[in-house]
Motif scaffolding. Structure first.
Motif, PDB file in Angstrom:
ATOM      1  N   ALA A 120       0.823  -1.212   0.000  1.00 55.59           N
ATOM      2  CA  ALA A 120       0.000   0.000   0.000  1.00 55.59           C
ATOM      3  C   ALA A 120       0.856   1.261   0.000  1.00 55.59           C
ATOM      4  CB  ALA A 120      -0.928  -0.005   1.220  1.00 55.59           C
ATOM      5  N   ARG A 121       2.082   1.161   0.504  1.00 56.81           N
ATOM      6  CA  ARG A 121       2.995   2.295   0.518  1.00 56.81           C
ATOM      7  C   ARG A 121       3.846   2.384  -0.756  1.00 56.81           C
ATOM      8  NH1 ARG A 121       4.543   4.863   5.215  1.00 56.81           N
ATOM      9  NH2 ARG A 121       5.741   6.084   3.710  1.00 56.81           N
ATOM     10  N   GLY A 122       3.573   1.521  -1.718  1.00 57.10           N
ATOM     11  CA  GLY A 122       4.283   1.597  -2.990  1.00 57.10           C
ATOM     12  C   GLY A 122       5.549   0.770  -3.054  1.00 57.10           C
ATOM     13  N   LEU A 123       5.652  -0.243  -2.221  1.00 51.97           N
ATOM     14  CA  LEU A 123       6.821  -1.112  -2.178  1.00 51.97           C
ATOM     15  C   LEU A 123       6.455  -2.534  -2.582  1.00 51.97           C
ATOM     16  CD1 LEU A 123       7.988   0.142   1.291  1.00 51.97           C
ATOM     17  CD2 LEU A 123       9.472   0.252  -0.726  1.00 51.97           C
ATOM     18  N   GLY A 124       7.447  -3.282  -3.056  1.00 49.65           N
ATOM     19  CA  GLY A 124       7.283  -4.713  -3.191  1.00 49.65           C
ATOM     20  C   GLY A 124       7.594  -5.385  -1.873  1.00 49.65           C
ATOM     21  N   PHE A 125       7.249  -6.674  -1.764  1.00 49.88           N
ATOM     22  CA  PHE A 125       7.461  -7.399  -0.512  1.00 49.88           C
ATOM     23  C   PHE A 125       7.708  -8.866  -0.828  1.00 49.88           C
ATOM     24  CE2 PHE A 125       5.979  -9.766   3.254  1.00 49.88           C
ATOM     25  CZ  PHE A 125       6.681  -9.108   4.260  1.00 49.88           C
ATOM     26  N   LEU A 126       8.705  -9.432  -0.158  1.00 48.06           N
ATOM     27  CA  LEU A 126       9.002 -10.855  -0.268  1.00 48.06           C
ATOM     28  C   LEU A 126       9.354 -11.389   1.106  1.00 48.06           C
ATOM     29  CD1 LEU A 126       9.665 -13.474  -1.898  1.00 48.06           C
ATOM     30  CD2 LEU A 126      12.012 -12.613  -2.071  1.00 48.06           C
ATOM     31  N   THR A 127       8.750 -12.486   1.483  1.00 49.96           N
ATOM     32  CA  THR A 127       9.150 -13.182   2.702  1.00 49.96           C
ATOM     33  C   THR A 127       9.243 -14.661   2.379  1.00 49.96           C
ATOM     34  OG1 THR A 127       8.710 -13.457   5.079  1.00 49.96           O
ATOM     35  CG2 THR A 127       6.803 -13.514   3.608  1.00 49.96           C
ATOM     36  N   VAL A 128      10.180 -15.337   3.020  1.00 44.21           N
ATOM     37  CA  VAL A 128      10.454 -16.739   2.720  1.00 44.21           C
ATOM     38  C   VAL A 128      10.375 -17.558   3.997  1.00 44.21           C
ATOM     39  CG1 VAL A 128      12.958 -16.367   2.971  1.00 44.21           C
ATOM     40  CG2 VAL A 128      12.120 -18.314   1.632  1.00 44.21           C
ATOM     41  N   GLU A 129       9.874 -18.781   3.863  1.00 44.91           N
ATOM     42  CA  GLU A 129       9.762 -19.669   5.014  1.00 44.91           C
ATOM     43  C   GLU A 129      11.123 -20.272   5.351  1.00 44.91           C
ATOM     44  OE1 GLU A 129       8.435 -19.929   7.738  1.00 44.91           O
ATOM     45  OE2 GLU A 129       6.429 -20.351   6.985  1.00 44.91           O
ATOM     46  N   TYR A 130      11.272 -20.711   6.591  1.00 47.32           N
ATOM     47  CA  TYR A 130      12.479 -21.406   7.011  1.00 47.32           C
ATOM     48  C   TYR A 130      12.248 -22.918   6.931  1.00 47.32           C
ATOM     49  CZ  TYR A 130      13.458 -16.854   9.231  1.00 47.32           C
ATOM     50  OH  TYR A 130      13.655 -15.523   9.486  1.00 47.32           O
ATOM     51  N   PRO A 131      13.283 -23.710   6.701  1.00 50.60           N
ATOM     52  CA  PRO A 131      13.106 -25.166   6.739  1.00 50.60           C
ATOM     53  C   PRO A 131      12.513 -25.612   8.071  1.00 50.60           C
ATOM     54  CG  PRO A 131      15.270 -24.595   5.858  1.00 50.60           C
ATOM     55  CD  PRO A 131      14.665 -23.312   6.387  1.00 50.60           C
ATOM     56  N   GLY A 132      11.528 -26.498   7.998  1.00 47.91           N
ATOM     57  CA  GLY A 132      10.891 -26.992   9.207  1.00 47.91           C
ATOM     58  C   GLY A 132       9.804 -26.107   9.756  1.00 47.91           C
ATOM     59  N   TYR A 133       9.565 -24.972   9.107  1.00 43.36           N
ATOM     60  CA  TYR A 133       8.504 -24.043   9.508  1.00 43.36           C
ATOM     61  C   TYR A 133       7.339 -24.150   8.531  1.00 43.36           C
ATOM     62  CZ  TYR A 133      10.970 -21.434  13.168  1.00 43.36           C
ATOM     63  OH  TYR A 133      11.589 -21.056  14.337  1.00 43.36           O
ATOM     64  N   GLY A 134       6.136 -23.843   9.058  1.00 46.76           N
ATOM     65  CA  GLY A 134       4.970 -23.905   8.187  1.00 46.76           C
ATOM     66  C   GLY A 134       4.831 -25.294   7.597  1.00 46.76           C
ATOM     67  N   ALA A 135       4.624 -25.348   6.284  1.00 48.50           N
ATOM     68  CA  ALA A 135       4.512 -26.633   5.594  1.00 48.50           C
ATOM     69  C   ALA A 135       5.823 -27.036   4.932  1.00 48.50           C
ATOM     70  CB  ALA A 135       3.402 -26.555   4.548  1.00 48.50           C
ATOM     71  N   SER A 136       6.894 -26.281   5.182  1.00 50.30           N
ATOM     72  CA  SER A 136       8.176 -26.571   4.539  1.00 50.30           C
ATOM     73  C   SER A 136       8.910 -27.678   5.293  1.00 50.30           C
ATOM     74  CB  SER A 136       9.043 -25.311   4.504  1.00 50.30           C
ATOM     75  OG  SER A 136       8.395 -24.285   3.770  1.00 50.30           O
ATOM     76  N   PRO A 137       9.370 -28.710   4.596  1.00 48.52           N
ATOM     77  CA  PRO A 137      10.064 -29.812   5.270  1.00 48.52           C
ATOM     78  C   PRO A 137      11.483 -29.418   5.677  1.00 48.52           C
ATOM     79  CG  PRO A 137      10.077 -30.160   2.909  1.00 48.52           C
ATOM     80  CD  PRO A 137       9.239 -28.923   3.146  1.00 48.52           C
ATOM     81  N   GLY A 138      12.136 -30.311   6.404  1.00 49.14           N
ATOM     82  CA  GLY A 138      13.506 -30.072   6.827  1.00 49.14           C
ATOM     83  C   GLY A 138      13.591 -29.608   8.266  1.00 49.14           C
ATOM     84  N   ARG A 139      14.807 -29.269   8.674  1.00 52.91           N
ATOM     85  CA  ARG A 139      15.051 -28.786  10.033  1.00 52.91           C
ATOM     86  C   ARG A 139      15.806 -27.471   9.970  1.00 52.91           C
ATOM     87  NH1 ARG A 139      16.860 -34.196  13.496  1.00 52.91           N
ATOM     88  NH2 ARG A 139      14.900 -35.363  13.180  1.00 52.91           N
ATOM     89  N   PRO A 140      15.420 -26.502  10.788  1.00 53.04           N
ATOM     90  CA  PRO A 140      16.096 -25.203  10.744  1.00 53.04           C
ATOM     91  C   PRO A 140      17.474 -25.247  11.401  1.00 53.04           C
ATOM     92  CG  PRO A 140      14.402 -25.208  12.438  1.00 53.04           C
ATOM     93  CD  PRO A 140      14.295 -26.522  11.739  1.00 53.04           C
ATOM     94  N   THR A 141      18.440 -24.662  10.734  1.00 54.29           N
ATOM     95  CA  THR A 141      19.768 -24.420  11.281  1.00 54.29           C
ATOM     96  C   THR A 141      20.220 -23.059  10.753  1.00 54.29           C
ATOM     97  OG1 THR A 141      20.976 -25.380   9.415  1.00 54.29           O
ATOM     98  CG2 THR A 141      20.337 -26.891  11.193  1.00 54.29           C
ATOM     99  N   GLU A 142      21.245 -22.501  11.348  1.00 57.81           N
ATOM    100  CA  GLU A 142      21.736 -21.204  10.884  1.00 57.81           C
ATOM    101  C   GLU A 142      22.157 -21.265   9.417  1.00 57.81           C
ATOM    102  OE1 GLU A 142      25.043 -17.761  12.067  1.00 57.81           O
ATOM    103  OE2 GLU A 142      25.028 -19.679  13.130  1.00 57.81           O
ATOM    104  N   GLU A 143      22.998 -22.227   9.071  1.00 60.25           N
ATOM    105  CA  GLU A 143      23.474 -22.308   7.691  1.00 60.25           C
ATOM    106  C   GLU A 143      22.352 -22.658   6.735  1.00 60.25           C
ATOM    107  OE1 GLU A 143      26.312 -21.287   6.546  1.00 60.25           O
ATOM    108  OE2 GLU A 143      26.846 -20.718   8.592  1.00 60.25           O
ATOM    109  N   GLY A 144      21.410 -23.492   7.178  1.00 59.79           N
ATOM    110  CA  GLY A 144      20.283 -23.850   6.331  1.00 59.79           C
ATOM    111  C   GLY A 144      19.388 -22.659   6.028  1.00 59.79           C
ATOM    112  N   ILE A 145      19.163 -21.805   7.023  1.00 63.69           N
ATOM    113  CA  ILE A 145      18.347 -20.609   6.814  1.00 63.69           C
ATOM    114  C   ILE A 145      19.073 -19.614   5.919  1.00 63.69           C
ATOM    115  CG2 ILE A 145      17.306 -18.613   7.967  1.00 63.69           C
ATOM    116  CD1 ILE A 145      16.584 -20.468  10.278  1.00 63.69           C
ATOM    117  N   TYR A 146      20.388 -19.484   6.095  1.00 64.72           N
ATOM    118  CA  TYR A 146      21.149 -18.621   5.189  1.00 64.72           C
ATOM    119  C   TYR A 146      21.020 -19.117   3.740  1.00 64.72           C
ATOM    120  CZ  TYR A 146      23.645 -16.556   9.214  1.00 64.72           C
ATOM    121  OH  TYR A 146      23.972 -15.904  10.377  1.00 64.72           O
ATOM    122  N   ALA A 147      21.099 -20.424   3.548  1.00 67.51           N
ATOM    123  CA  ALA A 147      20.999 -20.982   2.196  1.00 67.51           C
ATOM    124  C   ALA A 147      19.636 -20.684   1.583  1.00 67.51           C
ATOM    125  CB  ALA A 147      21.257 -22.496   2.229  1.00 67.51           C
ATOM    126  N   VAL A 148      18.579 -20.795   2.385  1.00 73.32           N
ATOM    127  CA  VAL A 148      17.232 -20.470   1.901  1.00 73.32           C
ATOM    128  C   VAL A 148      17.133 -18.989   1.555  1.00 73.32           C
ATOM    129  CG1 VAL A 148      14.854 -20.207   2.681  1.00 73.32           C
ATOM    130  CG2 VAL A 148      16.026 -22.380   2.999  1.00 73.32           C
TER     131      VAL A 148
END
Length: 269
Positions: free
Chosen positions: A97-125
């Motif tokens: 609404a303020r004239g910007l684009g927006f992107l957000t990404v899930e972390y492994p193991g969060y929501g419906a995304s498979p896998g397990r969250p780790t620092e390096e894994g989240i950086y890779a995502v």
């Protein structure tokens, strides 16, 4: 005297054993404490801004993307450890609404995304999501990196790698070991931590404009951490929110600080 000495040795040995068991338990369970992923989220249907980002090994994460108007920046937001993509829709709609684009990404193991969250894994995502955005024609100069709580460490790492033009940090921490040492001063947390997200050590390398927003009553990540980071980034502005804690710093009825983020992302005063 000998009996007393034996009793003292036995007591010390018992406490030492219990302390060792506690340290082992903390080491083994720390990721379940650091990543309390919301459970039970059904798979997200593609459409209305949602899509699926394939990863190596047959894994995937969900994306929520609202394209920017021509020439406008896109805010890439990394959520907190108790949040998920679905809880970022309101922030995305305000940015759009303020004239910007927006992107957000899930972390492994969060929501419906498979896998397990780790620092390096989240950086890779995060890297994969930014590459996906680049493929859509959004350059690093048009990208504003944003993070909340846990996600601030991800945003700073992506900035350190040269992915954005501005950085917004809501309730940031100096490092995960620093938080752990504050919460558990009786444990050698700095030796036990597997995921560190050491923002303080990276701050000097991030030459971009940085906006820090932190609740003055935050009992999870002390506001002093936000203030300290403000002295470590070369170009930082720190804005503290009176009366706000950790989970309500952006949730005031007028969304004042969400609008403040949008203004900063647009390069407005």
């Amino acid at each position: 005297m000998l009996r007393l000495r034996r009793m003292l040795i036995l007591i010390l040995a018992t406490f030492g054993s219990l302390y060792l068991v506690l340290c082992v338990a903390v080491f083994a369970l720390q990721r379940s404490l650091l990543y309390p992923a919301p459970k039970g989220t059904p798979p997200l249907a593609e459409g209305d801004g949602f899509s699926r980002l394939p990863l190596e090994g047959g894994l995937f994460v969900d994306l929520f993307h609202l394209p920017a108007p021509p020439g406008a920046p896109t805010v890439v937001h990394f959520h907190g450890n108790g949040e998920e993509v679905l809880t970022q829709i309101g922030l995305g709609n305000l940015m759009q609404a303020r004239g910007l684009g927006f992107l957000t990404v899930e972390y492994p193991g969060y929501g419906a995304s498979p896998g397990r969250p780790t620092e390096e894994g989240i950086y890779a995502v995060a890297e994969a999501a930014l590459a996906w955005l680049r493929a859509k024609g959004v350059s690093a100069e048009q990208t504003v990196l944003s993070g909340r709580s846990l996600g601030t460490g991800v945003a700073v790492e992506m900035a350190r790698r040269g992915h954005g033009s501005r950085v917004m940090l809501v309730s940031p921490y100096t490092s995960i070991p620093d938080i752990g040492a504050t919460a558990f001063p009786f444990l050698p947390v700095r030796l036990l931590a597997r995921d560190r997200y050491d923002t303080a050590s990276k701050a000097a390398a991030v030459k971009l404009p940085v906006l820090i927003i932190h609740g003055e009553e935050d009992t999870l990540i002390p506001v002093d951490m936000g203030r300290r980071l403000g002295t470590l980034f070369p170009q930082a502005v720190v804005e503290t929110v009176a009366g706000a804690g950790h989970n309500d710093v952006l949730e005031d009825p007028g969304k004042v600080y969400r609008h403040r983020m949008a203004s900063f992302a647009l390069g407005e005063p």
